[in-house]
Design a protein around this motif. Structure first.
Motif, PDB file in Angstrom:
ATOM      1  N   GLN A  94       0.852  -1.159  -0.039  1.00  0.00           N
ATOM      2  CA  GLN A  94       0.054  -0.128  -0.103  1.00  0.00           C
ATOM      3  C   GLN A  94       0.851   1.326  -0.053  1.00  0.00           C
ATOM      4  OE1 GLN A  94      -2.533  -0.521   3.328  1.00  0.00           O
ATOM      5  NE2 GLN A  94      -3.825  -1.819   2.256  1.00  0.00           N
ATOM      6  N   GLU A  95       2.098   0.991   0.663  1.00  0.00           N
ATOM      7  CA  GLU A  95       3.075   2.331   0.768  1.00  0.00           C
ATOM      8  C   GLU A  95       4.050   2.377  -0.407  1.00  0.00           C
ATOM      9  OE1 GLU A  95       3.092   2.612   5.513  1.00  0.00           O
ATOM     10  OE2 GLU A  95       4.852   2.173   4.524  1.00  0.00           O
ATOM     11  N   TYR A  96       3.638   1.404  -1.345  1.00  0.00           N
ATOM     12  CA  TYR A  96       4.868   1.343  -2.327  1.00  0.00           C
ATOM     13  C   TYR A  96       4.486   2.660  -3.451  1.00  0.00           C
ATOM     14  CZ  TYR A  96       7.734  -0.493  -6.251  1.00  0.00           C
ATOM     15  OH  TYR A  96       8.691  -0.760  -7.201  1.00  0.00           O
ATOM     16  N   PRO A  97       5.348   3.424  -3.763  1.00  0.00           N
ATOM     17  CA  PRO A  97       5.144   4.590  -4.706  1.00  0.00           C
ATOM     18  C   PRO A  97       4.753   4.344  -5.850  1.00  0.00           C
ATOM     19  CG  PRO A  97       7.529   4.648  -4.236  1.00  0.00           C
ATOM     20  CD  PRO A  97       6.970   3.584  -3.589  1.00  0.00           C
ATOM     21  N   GLY A  98       5.185   3.257  -6.515  1.00  0.00           N
ATOM     22  CA  GLY A  98       5.126   2.838  -8.104  1.00  0.00           C
ATOM     23  C   GLY A  98       3.941   2.161  -8.462  1.00  0.00           C
ATOM     24  N   ASP A  99       3.770   1.932  -9.614  1.00  0.00           N
ATOM     25  CA  ASP A  99       2.585   1.170 -10.167  1.00  0.00           C
ATOM     26  C   ASP A  99       3.013  -0.241 -10.396  1.00  0.00           C
ATOM     27  OD1 ASP A  99       1.875   3.786 -12.283  1.00  0.00           O
ATOM     28  OD2 ASP A  99       1.201   3.634 -10.409  1.00  0.00           O
ATOM     29  N   ASP A 100       4.053  -0.617 -10.751  1.00  0.00           N
ATOM     30  CA  ASP A 100       4.833  -1.949 -10.790  1.00  0.00           C
ATOM     31  C   ASP A 100       5.384  -2.599  -9.870  1.00  0.00           C
ATOM     32  OD1 ASP A 100       4.595  -1.573 -14.567  1.00  0.00           O
ATOM     33  OD2 ASP A 100       2.998  -1.973 -13.125  1.00  0.00           O
ATOM     34  N   LEU A 101       5.158  -3.767  -9.173  1.00  0.00           N
ATOM     35  CA  LEU A 101       5.819  -4.115  -7.971  1.00  0.00           C
ATOM     36  C   LEU A 101       6.881  -5.359  -8.674  1.00  0.00           C
ATOM     37  CD1 LEU A 101       3.316  -3.235  -6.433  1.00  0.00           C
ATOM     38  CD2 LEU A 101       4.690  -4.261  -4.643  1.00  0.00           C
ATOM     39  N   LEU A 102       7.921  -5.615  -8.371  1.00  0.00           N
ATOM     40  CA  LEU A 102       8.910  -6.540  -8.944  1.00  0.00           C
ATOM     41  C   LEU A 102       8.936  -7.832  -8.019  1.00  0.00           C
ATOM     42  CD1 LEU A 102      10.810  -7.486 -11.089  1.00  0.00           C
ATOM     43  CD2 LEU A 102      12.592  -6.634  -9.662  1.00  0.00           C
ATOM     44  N   VAL A 103       8.481  -9.140  -8.551  1.00  0.00           N
ATOM     45  CA  VAL A 103       8.445 -10.251  -7.874  1.00  0.00           C
ATOM     46  C   VAL A 103       9.436 -11.206  -8.412  1.00  0.00           C
ATOM     47  CG1 VAL A 103       7.187 -12.032  -6.986  1.00  0.00           C
ATOM     48  CG2 VAL A 103       6.044 -10.070  -7.118  1.00  0.00           C
ATOM     49  N   VAL A 104      10.420 -11.704  -7.899  1.00  0.00           N
ATOM     50  CA  VAL A 104      11.654 -12.317  -8.186  1.00  0.00           C
ATOM     51  C   VAL A 104      11.225 -13.919  -7.720  1.00  0.00           C
ATOM     52  CG1 VAL A 104      13.944 -12.654  -8.523  1.00  0.00           C
ATOM     53  CG2 VAL A 104      12.960 -10.240  -8.066  1.00  0.00           C
ATOM     54  N   TYR A 105      11.563 -14.871  -8.561  1.00  0.00           N
ATOM     55  CA  TYR A 105      11.420 -16.087  -8.407  1.00  0.00           C
ATOM     56  C   TYR A 105      12.790 -16.672  -7.909  1.00  0.00           C
ATOM     57  CZ  TYR A 105      11.470 -21.410  -9.006  1.00  0.00           C
ATOM     58  OH  TYR A 105      11.813 -22.581  -9.117  1.00  0.00           O
ATOM     59  N   ASP A 106      12.870 -16.905  -6.482  1.00  0.00           N
ATOM     60  CA  ASP A 106      13.975 -17.690  -5.601  1.00  0.00           C
ATOM     61  C   ASP A 106      14.261 -19.034  -5.805  1.00  0.00           C
ATOM     62  OD1 ASP A 106      15.441 -16.857  -2.319  1.00  0.00           O
ATOM     63  OD2 ASP A 106      16.216 -17.839  -4.102  1.00  0.00           O
TER      64      ASP A 106
ATOM     65  N   ASN B  13      17.577  -1.450  -9.504  1.00  0.00           N
ATOM     66  CA  ASN B  13      19.215  -2.064  -9.188  1.00  0.00           C
ATOM     67  C   ASN B  13      19.060  -3.428  -9.804  1.00  0.00           C
ATOM     68  OD1 ASN B  13      20.180   0.332  -8.219  1.00  0.00           O
ATOM     69  ND2 ASN B  13      19.722  -0.274  -6.271  1.00  0.00           N
ATOM     70  N   TYR B  14      17.953  -3.983  -9.532  1.00  0.00           N
ATOM     71  CA  TYR B  14      17.909  -5.508  -9.958  1.00  0.00           C
ATOM     72  C   TYR B  14      17.696  -5.341 -11.569  1.00  0.00           C
ATOM     73  CZ  TYR B  14      16.235 -10.298 -10.439  1.00  0.00           C
ATOM     74  OH  TYR B  14      16.187 -11.635 -10.801  1.00  0.00           O
ATOM     75  N   LEU B  15      16.853  -4.584 -12.060  1.00  0.00           N
ATOM     76  CA  LEU B  15      16.584  -4.848 -13.439  1.00  0.00           C
ATOM     77  C   LEU B  15      17.904  -3.856 -14.406  1.00  0.00           C
ATOM     78  CD1 LEU B  15      12.802  -3.681 -13.560  1.00  0.00           C
ATOM     79  CD2 LEU B  15      13.658  -6.009 -13.836  1.00  0.00           C
ATOM     80  N   ASN B  16      18.466  -3.093 -13.910  1.00  0.00           N
ATOM     81  CA  ASN B  16      19.538  -2.532 -14.789  1.00  0.00           C
ATOM     82  C   ASN B  16      20.741  -2.833 -13.822  1.00  0.00           C
ATOM     83  OD1 ASN B  16      17.599  -1.413 -16.582  1.00  0.00           O
ATOM     84  ND2 ASN B  16      17.152   0.321 -15.078  1.00  0.00           N
ATOM     85  N   ARG B  17      21.157  -3.935 -13.874  1.00  0.00           N
ATOM     86  CA  ARG B  17      22.467  -4.422 -13.148  1.00  0.00           C
ATOM     87  C   ARG B  17      23.664  -3.790 -14.068  1.00  0.00           C
ATOM     88  NH1 ARG B  17      21.797 -10.693 -11.470  1.00  0.00           N
ATOM     89  NH2 ARG B  17      19.655 -10.396 -10.183  1.00  0.00           N
ATOM     90  N   PRO B  18      24.797  -3.440 -13.219  1.00  0.00           N
ATOM     91  CA  PRO B  18      26.049  -2.846 -14.068  1.00  0.00           C
ATOM     92  C   PRO B  18      26.480  -3.989 -14.960  1.00  0.00           C
ATOM     93  CG  PRO B  18      26.665  -2.938 -11.748  1.00  0.00           C
ATOM     94  CD  PRO B  18      24.778  -3.175 -11.931  1.00  0.00           C
ATOM     95  N   GLU B  19      27.137  -3.747 -16.155  1.00  0.00           N
ATOM     96  CA  GLU B  19      27.641  -4.648 -16.839  1.00  0.00           C
ATOM     97  C   GLU B  19      28.808  -5.126 -16.323  1.00  0.00           C
ATOM     98  OE1 GLU B  19      25.594  -3.189 -21.252  1.00  0.00           O
ATOM     99  OE2 GLU B  19      27.963  -3.195 -20.953  1.00  0.00           O
ATOM    100  N   VAL B  20      29.375  -6.425 -16.293  1.00  0.00           N
ATOM    101  CA  VAL B  20      30.569  -6.966 -15.658  1.00  0.00           C
ATOM    102  C   VAL B  20      31.424  -7.311 -16.931  1.00  0.00           C
ATOM    103  CG1 VAL B  20      31.563  -8.534 -14.190  1.00  0.00           C
ATOM    104  CG2 VAL B  20      29.539  -7.474 -13.579  1.00  0.00           C
ATOM    105  N   PRO B  21      32.727  -6.942 -16.814  1.00  0.00           N
ATOM    106  CA  PRO B  21      33.763  -7.537 -18.111  1.00  0.00           C
ATOM    107  C   PRO B  21      33.553  -9.231 -17.993  1.00  0.00           C
ATOM    108  CG  PRO B  21      35.010  -5.923 -16.756  1.00  0.00           C
ATOM    109  CD  PRO B  21      33.491  -6.132 -15.992  1.00  0.00           C
ATOM    110  N   GLU B  22      33.834  -9.625 -19.128  1.00  0.00           N
ATOM    111  CA  GLU B  22      33.861 -11.027 -19.518  1.00  0.00           C
ATOM    112  C   GLU B  22      34.842 -11.696 -18.753  1.00  0.00           C
ATOM    113  OE1 GLU B  22      32.040 -10.547 -24.148  1.00  0.00           O
ATOM    114  OE2 GLU B  22      34.051 -11.720 -23.790  1.00  0.00           O
ATOM    115  N   GLU B  23      35.947 -11.098 -18.768  1.00  0.00           N
ATOM    116  CA  GLU B  23      37.015 -11.800 -17.911  1.00  0.00           C
ATOM    117  C   GLU B  23      36.873 -12.103 -16.621  1.00  0.00           C
ATOM    118  OE1 GLU B  23      40.800 -10.065 -20.619  1.00  0.00           O
ATOM    119  OE2 GLU B  23      40.696  -9.508 -18.671  1.00  0.00           O
TER     120      GLU B  23
END
Length: 897
Positions: free
Chosen positions: A101-113, A133-143
């Motif tokens: 109810q206190e969530y400011p956005g319209d869509d909530l993210l549910v992740v399968y653990d 942060n979950y949807l737009n994770r920073p890219e990590v080099p391949e090495e």
């Protein structure tokens, strides 16, 4: 004396240490805090358990909507709030209701653990920052990724378990109550022995116990007052056994013997004969008795004196006098135990050719508001027609699927494998069960259907096939846009002897099979349908064929594929109320050809028309309908009876006429309209014995009509104590019909016994009766199927008195109906006479009024003068009698008189 060693043993000295462990709490030790998401560095994560039902509601099913490649799902906030309203605390999101109810956005993210990293199968990210942060994770080099994968596979970091403080939930009290505690006082024994005898060799030998002192001690039982066990509970079983008394008696036997006697006639002498012949008493006796003797001789010549009057009386009154066998007997009942929904039976139909097989349609018993509210759940529930067999009362043999609940259905008279039904949404459904004919027919009997006195069902299935029912999909469904808009309340097949066109004209049916239907609905319309193709038989282009080609499921017959979702009514009739723009709402109809369905020869004809294996089904190759070269049928009655929702009975015509102003086809006005019933009419049925006698039942009363009599019903009952809900004529007795009530009772009417009230009433169930359908199995055995509001189908056996007519019952009923017709004609004549008399009285009153106004002025003045003279004369006589004035001398007393 050697020194003695003493040993002490304590009876019961070993204590039960299994439950004596107690928890020790170190006072100096600090309490360890429980593990939370904040302690793990993720305060925005909230673990959840999502059940299978919740996953289907929000489309986040494991391995289908959420996978290893995409283990998350965005759910709208408003959908979760709507789930709170529908399921309240049952919702799986209820533990985090405040966070949502206190969530400011319209869509909530549910992740399968998947690996249960946070303890449960899903977790919710409760902040917008965490979601980004979950949807737009920073890219990590391949090495670096390869190095992380390598190290994660090779290295294993051991994480020691973290101790948690013990929290008491009251279990120690339970343990304390269940633990074994010593309540008896301990007894101590001391045993002594010489020191020299320790370890000495022992030699055993036999010895007489009685010869040695103190070698034999008898331990007899005695009551110990220190230990008294009070019996608190005792199980006692009792059985009542009737007293049996054997008595016998013997009649006294006397041996038979032959006896004979001989007598001689008493003869008068000649003198005595002359004296008696001339005596006056003999002459008087002969004169008096001769007349009676002559009458007796004449009666013997006219009547047969050897007829057994008692036997004829028993044959005539057997139907009414024998009260020992007049109630319906329960034979079998059917209930769908596999479907847990609350269903009611809406319609019943016995199979025309297979004895012991009955089909019922079921519908969920919900009001209109509840249906709208639970419309989403109702789509997941199958709507079925169940086929029950007498050989298996638990498992239905066939299940016909439909797009919505069926409220009426009928077997095709030409082919029982073709079934038509009407849905609650206004669609007509067609089924073809020809492919399953082998399953429902008895193969072991070799096709022989010999009827016997007792029921031996012809519908016998294999034991393996009885366990699993077969679901059959429908062949065709009518168009929603062009058909009925509300529930279809009645459906009938037209006879195979005629067919109609768009104008309602009647033509001969050359195909010899039933190809047209008639339905009525709560949308105030009556529709006629034709199952043949209405389009011209012109081959369509090849390209168009390819575009319109649709893959047909292998389990759906292609018999009526040309009608699926494009079937339109041939004629649509609206029953107008006349001057207003409103229409009558039909509930039941009865055509003039319905009485033919009850005839025995039609049953044999239907059996001969059943499609056998290897023969061509005529419904698979239907010709185009409404050919121009058909021969019209003259003098065909196109009028029919209709029962309405308002309780009216309408007699109307199905022929169409053109509007002189617009030129459109429109239905004719109803011929007659009668407001007889005080509730919706649910039964309009013609008698199986008289084609012009119709029974209508609705509200709290019933009525019997005769076609052609426009003055009113022949019989109209008074209001019943409970509302009538179903009814049906008897198939073998012309004067008997059955009526079901809302309290579970069935009223049995016998017009030969009583015409003002039912002959008897019998309780069948505890709820409302929804449908009644009798069936004749053999000449000696008949059944009646009664369905109730709770979805149970009761099969009852009709007794002999209600199934076998008396000698002249048909002629007696015909005479009764003729007498009622004459009574109506007499009442109508009396009404006309009374109306004529009333008109004549009104005319006489008007003439009297007009006569007073037609007098001349001179006549009126003369009448007024005469009245005034009479008044003066009366006044003078009164004064003279009172002595106030003197009588004139010239006036005599006779003049005053």
């Amino acid at each position: 004396m050697a020194p003695k060693s003493q040993k002490q043993k304590s009876a019961g000295g070993h204590k039960n240490t299994k439950r004596s462990k107690t928890k020790q709490i170190l006072p100096d030790r600090e309490e360890v805090e429980p593990v939370t998401m904040e302690s793990m560095g993720h305060p925005e994560i909230y673990p959840l358990v999502l059940t299978t039902q919740t996953q289907e509601i929000f489309n986040c099913r494991i391995d289908e909507d959420v996978t290893d490649e995409k283990p998350y799902k965005l759910i709208k906030k408003e959908d979760i709030l709507a789930d709170f309203k529908n399921r309240a605390a049952v919702s799986d999101f209820y533990p985090v209701k405040k966070v949502i109810q206190e969530y400011p956005g319209d869509d909530l993210l549910v992740v399968y653990d998947k690996d249960f990293r946070y303890g449960l199968n899903f977790y919710l990210i409760g902040t917008e920052e965490g979601k980004e942060n979950y949807l737009n994770r920073p890219e990590v080099p391949e090495e670096q990724e390869e190095y992380k994968e390598h190290t994660s596979e090779d290295l294993y970091i051991y994480k020691p378990p973290i101790s948690k403080p013990w929290v008491s939930l009251g279990s120690e009290k339970e343990i304390d109550e269940e633990s074994v505690k010593e309540s008896a006082k301990q007894i101590t024994y001391m045993i002594s022995r010489k020191r020299s005898e320790f370890g000495a060799p022992v030699k055993f030998r036999d010895q007489n116990a009685s010869s040695v002192k103190d070698a034999y001690i008898e331990c007899t039982a005695y009551p110990d007052k220190n230990f008294i066990v009070k019996q608190l509970e005792k199980d006692v079983g009792m059985q009542v056994v009737p007293k049996v008394k054997d008595t016998s008696t013997q009649t006294r036997w006397t041996y038979p013997k032959n006896a004979s006697t001989q007598y001689y006639p008493r003869e008068f002498s000649e003198e005595e004969k002359e004296i008696f012949g001339q005596s006056k008493p003999l002459i008087d006796f002969l004169n008096n008795a001769s007349i009676s003797v002559e009458i007796a001789l004449q009666q013997n010549e006219i009547m047969n004196t050897f007829i057994d009057d008692w036997k004829c009386l028993a044959e005539e009154e057997g139907t009414f006098g024998d009260k020992t066998d007049t109630h319906l007997k329960e034979y079998q009942s059917f209930t769908d135990l596999h479907n847990l929904t609350e269903n009611m039976v809406t319609s019943i139909s016995w199979h025309p050719t297979i004895y012991g097989l009955i089909a019922v349609s079921v519908a969920i018993r919900l009001s209109l508001e509840d249906r709208v509210h639970f419309s989403g759940k109702l789509l997941l529930q199958p709507s079925l027609i169940l086929f029950w067999s007498f050989s298996d009362p638990i498992h239905p043999q066939l299940m016909l699927e439909s797009p919505d609940d069926i409220f009426c259905f009928k077997f095709c008279p030409s082919d029982p494998n073709i079934i038509a039904g009407g849905c609650i949404n206004g669609q007509i459904v067609l089924w073809d069960i020809t492919a399953h004919a082998d399953r429902i027919e008895n193969i072991k009997t070799g096709g022989s259907r010999s009827k016997k006195a007792t029921l031996k069902p012809m519908f016998l299935l294999e034991p393996d096939s009885n366990k699993e029912a077969t679901y059959i999909r429908h062949c065709a469904v009518s168009s929603i846009e062009n058909g009925h808009k509300k529930v279809i309340t009645d459906i009938h097949w037209l006879s195979d002897t005629f067919e109609i066109n768009r104008m309602g004209s009647v033509f001969e049916n050359r195909s010899g099979i039933c190809c047209q239907l008639v339905t009525c609905s709560a949308d105030c319309t009556i529709c006629f349908w034709d199952i043949r193709s209405q389009k011209a038989l012109t081959p369509p282009p090849i390209e168009k064929k390819k575009e319109e080609s649709i893959e047909i499921p292998f389990d759906v017959p292609s018999t009526f594929l040309h009608l699926d979702l494009s079937w339109k009514p041939l004629i649509k009739i609206r029953l107008s109320k006349g001057e207003t723009s409103l229409d009558h709402c039909p509930t039941k109809i009865s055509l003039s050809e319905d009485h033919l369905l009850y005839k025995a020869q039609d049953k044999i004809l239907a059996q001969s028309k059943v499609v056998k294996a290897g023969e061509m089904n005529p419904y698979h190759d239907l010709e185009g309908a409404l050919a121009n070269n058909l021969k019209p049928i003259e003098d065909f009655c196109t009028k029919f009876f209709v029962g309405t929702e308002e309780g009216g009975v309408i007699y109307t015509d199905w022929k169409m006429e053109r509007d002189p102003e617009t030129g459109r086809l429109m239905a004719k006005k109803p011929v007659n309209l009668y407001a007889v019933h005080d509730g919706a009419v649910h039964t309009v049925q013609r008698s199986p014995f008289y084609k012009d006698i119709i029974l209508t039942i609705g509200g709290w009363n019933l009525a019997i009509w005769k076609e052609g009599i426009t003055t009113g019903p022949l019989l109209q009952s008074c209001c019943a104590p409970k509302r009538y809900t179903a009814g049906h004529w008897s198939l073998t007795r012309p004067g008997v019909f059955y009526i079901g009530r809302e309290d579970g009772y069935i009223d049995i009417w016998d017009l030969l016994e009583k015409t003002h009230e039912p002959a008897q009433s019998q309780n069948i169930c505890i709820t409302m009766i929804t449908y009644i359908k009798p069936w004749t199995f053999t000449a000696k055995q008949q059944f009646i199927a009664i369905a109730d509001y709770y979805g149970t189908l009761h099969i009852l056996e009709i007794p002999w008195t209600l199934s076998h007519p008396s000698t002249n019952e048909a002629s007696s009923m015909s005479y009764y109906f003729e007498r009622e017709v004459k009574h109506l004609e007499y009442v109508e004549q009396r009404k006309k006479i009374r109306e004529q008399e009333k008109k004549e009285m009104e005319l006489e009153l008007e003439k009297k009024k007009t006569k007073t106004y037609q007098k001349s002025k001179e006549q009126m003045e003369a009448e007024l003068k005469a009245d005034y003279d009479n008044y003066l004369e009366l006044e003078k006589n009164t004064l003279i009698n009172l002595g106030l004035i003197k009588m004139p001398e010239t006036m005599s007393f006779m003049d005053l008189m």
